[in-house]
Design a protein around this motif. Sequence first.
Motif, PDB file in Angstrom:
ATOM      1  N   MET A 140       3.567   5.957   3.485  1.00  0.00           N
ATOM      2  CA  MET A 140       2.920   7.210   3.112  1.00  0.00           C
ATOM      3  C   MET A 140       3.989   8.139   2.546  1.00  0.00           C
ATOM      4  O   MET A 140       4.992   8.423   3.197  1.00  0.00           O
ATOM      5  N   LEU A 141       3.781   8.589   1.311  1.00  0.00           N
ATOM      6  CA  LEU A 141       4.751   9.403   0.585  1.00  0.00           C
ATOM      7  C   LEU A 141       4.246  10.841   0.488  1.00  0.00           C
ATOM      8  O   LEU A 141       3.116  11.069   0.055  1.00  0.00           O
ATOM      9  N   GLY A 142       5.084  11.791   0.888  1.00  0.00           N
ATOM     10  CA  GLY A 142       4.705  13.201   0.832  1.00  0.00           C
ATOM     11  C   GLY A 142       5.571  13.969  -0.132  1.00  0.00           C
ATOM     12  O   GLY A 142       5.432  13.873  -1.348  1.00  0.00           O
ATOM     13  N   ARG A 143       6.528  14.727   0.431  1.00  0.00           N
ATOM     14  CA  ARG A 143       7.391  15.561  -0.415  1.00  0.00           C
ATOM     15  C   ARG A 143       8.203  14.725  -1.398  1.00  0.00           C
ATOM     16  O   ARG A 143       8.537  15.192  -2.489  1.00  0.00           O
ATOM     17  N   GLY A 144       8.494  13.470  -1.049  1.00  0.00           N
ATOM     18  CA  GLY A 144       9.228  12.607  -1.962  1.00  0.00           C
ATOM     19  C   GLY A 144       8.487  12.387  -3.271  1.00  0.00           C
ATOM     20  O   GLY A 144       9.096  12.350  -4.344  1.00  0.00           O
ATOM     21  N   LEU A 145       7.159  12.259  -3.192  1.00  0.00           N
ATOM     22  CA  LEU A 145       6.372  12.054  -4.397  1.00  0.00           C
ATOM     23  C   LEU A 145       6.174  13.361  -5.156  1.00  0.00           C
ATOM     24  O   LEU A 145       6.026  13.353  -6.380  1.00  0.00           O
ATOM     25  N   VAL A 146       6.174  14.485  -4.455  1.00  0.00           N
ATOM     26  CA  VAL A 146       6.083  15.783  -5.131  1.00  0.00           C
ATOM     27  C   VAL A 146       7.364  16.031  -5.933  1.00  0.00           C
ATOM     28  O   VAL A 146       7.334  16.547  -7.049  1.00  0.00           O
ATOM     29  N   ARG A 147       8.518  15.643  -5.373  1.00  0.00           N
ATOM     30  CA  ARG A 147       9.801  15.798  -6.071  1.00  0.00           C
ATOM     31  C   ARG A 147       9.943  14.800  -7.217  1.00  0.00           C
ATOM     32  O   ARG A 147      10.473  15.132  -8.273  1.00  0.00           O
ATOM     33  N   MET A 166       0.850  -1.190   0.000  1.00  0.00           N
ATOM     34  CA  MET A 166       0.000   0.000   0.000  1.00  0.00           C
ATOM     35  C   MET A 166       0.888   1.243   0.000  1.00  0.00           C
ATOM     36  O   MET A 166       1.745   1.414   0.869  1.00  0.00           O
ATOM     37  N   LEU A 167       0.687   2.112  -0.988  1.00  0.00           N
ATOM     38  CA  LEU A 167       1.419   3.376  -1.095  1.00  0.00           C
ATOM     39  C   LEU A 167       0.402   4.511  -1.106  1.00  0.00           C
ATOM     40  O   LEU A 167      -0.486   4.558  -1.971  1.00  0.00           O
ATOM     41  N   ILE A 168       0.532   5.404  -0.133  1.00  0.00           N
ATOM     42  CA  ILE A 168      -0.476   6.432   0.106  1.00  0.00           C
ATOM     43  C   ILE A 168       0.139   7.812  -0.069  1.00  0.00           C
ATOM     44  O   ILE A 168       1.236   8.082   0.428  1.00  0.00           O
ATOM     45  N   LEU A 169      -0.578   8.693  -0.779  1.00  0.00           N
ATOM     46  CA  LEU A 169      -0.147  10.078  -0.936  1.00  0.00           C
ATOM     47  C   LEU A 169      -0.547  10.845   0.315  1.00  0.00           C
ATOM     48  O   LEU A 169      -1.725  10.889   0.689  1.00  0.00           O
ATOM     49  N   ALA A 170       0.425  11.452   0.971  1.00  0.00           N
ATOM     50  CA  ALA A 170       0.220  12.091   2.273  1.00  0.00           C
ATOM     51  C   ALA A 170      -0.570  13.392   2.159  1.00  0.00           C
ATOM     52  O   ALA A 170      -0.558  14.048   1.114  1.00  0.00           O
ATOM     53  N   PRO A 171      -1.208  13.793   3.244  1.00  0.00           N
ATOM     54  CA  PRO A 171      -1.816  15.127   3.297  1.00  0.00           C
ATOM     55  C   PRO A 171      -0.732  16.160   3.577  1.00  0.00           C
ATOM     56  O   PRO A 171       0.108  15.955   4.447  1.00  0.00           O
ATOM     57  N   MET A 172      -0.739  17.259   2.833  1.00  0.00           N
ATOM     58  CA  MET A 172       0.253  18.312   3.056  1.00  0.00           C
ATOM     59  C   MET A 172      -0.418  19.670   2.867  1.00  0.00           C
ATOM     60  O   MET A 172      -0.659  20.111   1.734  1.00  0.00           O
ATOM     61  N   GLU A 173      -0.742  20.301   3.970  1.00  0.00           N
ATOM     62  CA  GLU A 173      -1.404  21.594   3.947  1.00  0.00           C
ATOM     63  C   GLU A 173      -0.532  22.616   3.224  1.00  0.00           C
ATOM     64  O   GLU A 173       0.669  22.713   3.460  1.00  0.00           O
ATOM     65  N   GLY A 174      -1.150  23.364   2.308  1.00  0.00           N
ATOM     66  CA  GLY A 174      -0.432  24.412   1.598  1.00  0.00           C
ATOM     67  C   GLY A 174       0.338  23.930   0.387  1.00  0.00           C
ATOM     68  O   GLY A 174       0.975  24.730  -0.303  1.00  0.00           O
ATOM     69  N   GLY A 213       7.693   9.608   6.449  1.00  0.00           N
ATOM     70  CA  GLY A 213       8.803  10.490   6.813  1.00  0.00           C
ATOM     71  C   GLY A 213      10.092  10.179   6.097  1.00  0.00           C
ATOM     72  O   GLY A 213      10.621   9.073   6.213  1.00  0.00           O
ATOM     73  N   ASP A 214      10.602  11.151   5.321  1.00  0.00           N
ATOM     74  CA  ASP A 214      11.906  11.056   4.644  1.00  0.00           C
ATOM     75  C   ASP A 214      12.009   9.884   3.678  1.00  0.00           C
ATOM     76  O   ASP A 214      13.066   9.255   3.558  1.00  0.00           O
ATOM     77  N   ILE A 215      10.942   9.597   2.967  1.00  0.00           N
ATOM     78  CA  ILE A 215      11.000   8.580   1.910  1.00  0.00           C
ATOM     79  C   ILE A 215      11.103   9.337   0.589  1.00  0.00           C
ATOM     80  O   ILE A 215      10.103   9.725  -0.009  1.00  0.00           O
TER      81      ILE A 215
END
Length: 339
Positions: A220-227, A1-9, A199-201
Motif C-alpha cells: 500500500m503506497l501513500g505519501r510515496g506515490l504522492v511524491r 497488488m499495489l494499492i493507493l492508501a487512504p490519507m485524510e486531508g 509504511g515508508d515505501i
Amino acid sequence: MLILAPMEGLLDHGLRTALTRVDGVDRCVSEFIRITDQLLPLRSFTRIVPELLRGSRTPSGVPVRPQLLGSDPACLADNAARLAELQPAGIDLNFGCPAKTVNRHRGGVVLMDEPELMQAIVAAVRRAVPAHIAVSAKMRLGIDDERRALECAQALEAGGASELAVHARTKAQGYRPPAYWESIATVRQGVRLPVIANGDIWTVEDALRCRAVTGCSALMLGRGLVRRPALARAIRWHDAGRPMADADVDPCVAALPWPQVLPLLAEFWQDVCGRVERRHRAGRLKQWLNHLRHAYPEAQQAFDALRASNEPEAIAAWLLQHQELAALAARAPEVEMTA
C-alpha cells in the motif's frame, strides 16, 4: 497488488483521479467516512467517494474501495448495507487512524485495545453486505506498543475480513521513521488472510526491501506515490525486468518526466477550482507541489514561484505557460529534423 492508501486531508478523489492517470495502481482506498449513530443518506457516501457514481472506479478505471470508520457494530453494519446499494468495489474498515479527534470519539487505532470489538465490527459488516462485496481492514501495529498486533489481526480474520493492510508503526510512533516492517512479517505469519504492507515505501528500492522483509507481495503506497506519481509504474517496470536508461536517474522520474507531470497538475487544478472555495484553492495545489519537490527540482521551482500567490487566475496562467513551454521543448527535435 499495489494499492493507493487512504490519507485524510490529502488523498481525496481529485488527487486519486490524477494519480491513477499513471498506470500501475491496482486499487484505491478512500479517505474514511465517519459513522457515528446515524444511518447516512447515499449522498454522504458519494460526496466523499464520487467514484461510486461511476461503477466505483476512477476515470481511468481503477477500482475505489470506500472506507468506513466507527465503533458501533450495528450502526456500521446498517451503513455498510446502505453503501452496498451503490455497488462499491469492496468496503474497508479503519482501525488505524491516529488522529486525536478521531481517537477521542472512539474511532481508529484506539480500537486496537478492544480486539473483541474489532472482530464484532467486521463480523457485523460482513453479515450486512452481499457476499460478492469484499470486506477488508486496515490497522497499525498498536497504540503505545505492539503487544496486541497479532491478537488484533487474528480478531479481524475471525470476523471475516478478506484482507488486512498493516501500517508498520504504532499510534505513538505517528509517522516518524523508521517503519517497522519486521513487525508486519510477524503479523503475516500469524494469520491466513492476505496481508498488505504499508509504511515508508518512498522508492522502488524501498518497495523491494519491504517485500523482502515482510514477505508481503501486496503493498500500500501513500505519501510515496504522492511524491512520485510513477512509483507504482516504476515498480511494475522493475518486476517486468525493464531496464532503466540511466542508472543515475530516479526510476520514478524516468518513468514520468516533469513535462508529463504538468498535465496531471493541470487536471488536478481544474478539479480543485470546480469544487473548492476560492480562498483554499491555491493551498491545495501547493500542498501537492510540496510533496512533489522531493523528487522533482521543477516542483521546487514551481512551489517557489507560486508560494506568494493565492490568486487562481495567476496560478492557472502559470500552469498554462509551463505546459506550453514543455510542449515546445518536446517538439524541438522534430523541428530541427524538419529544418
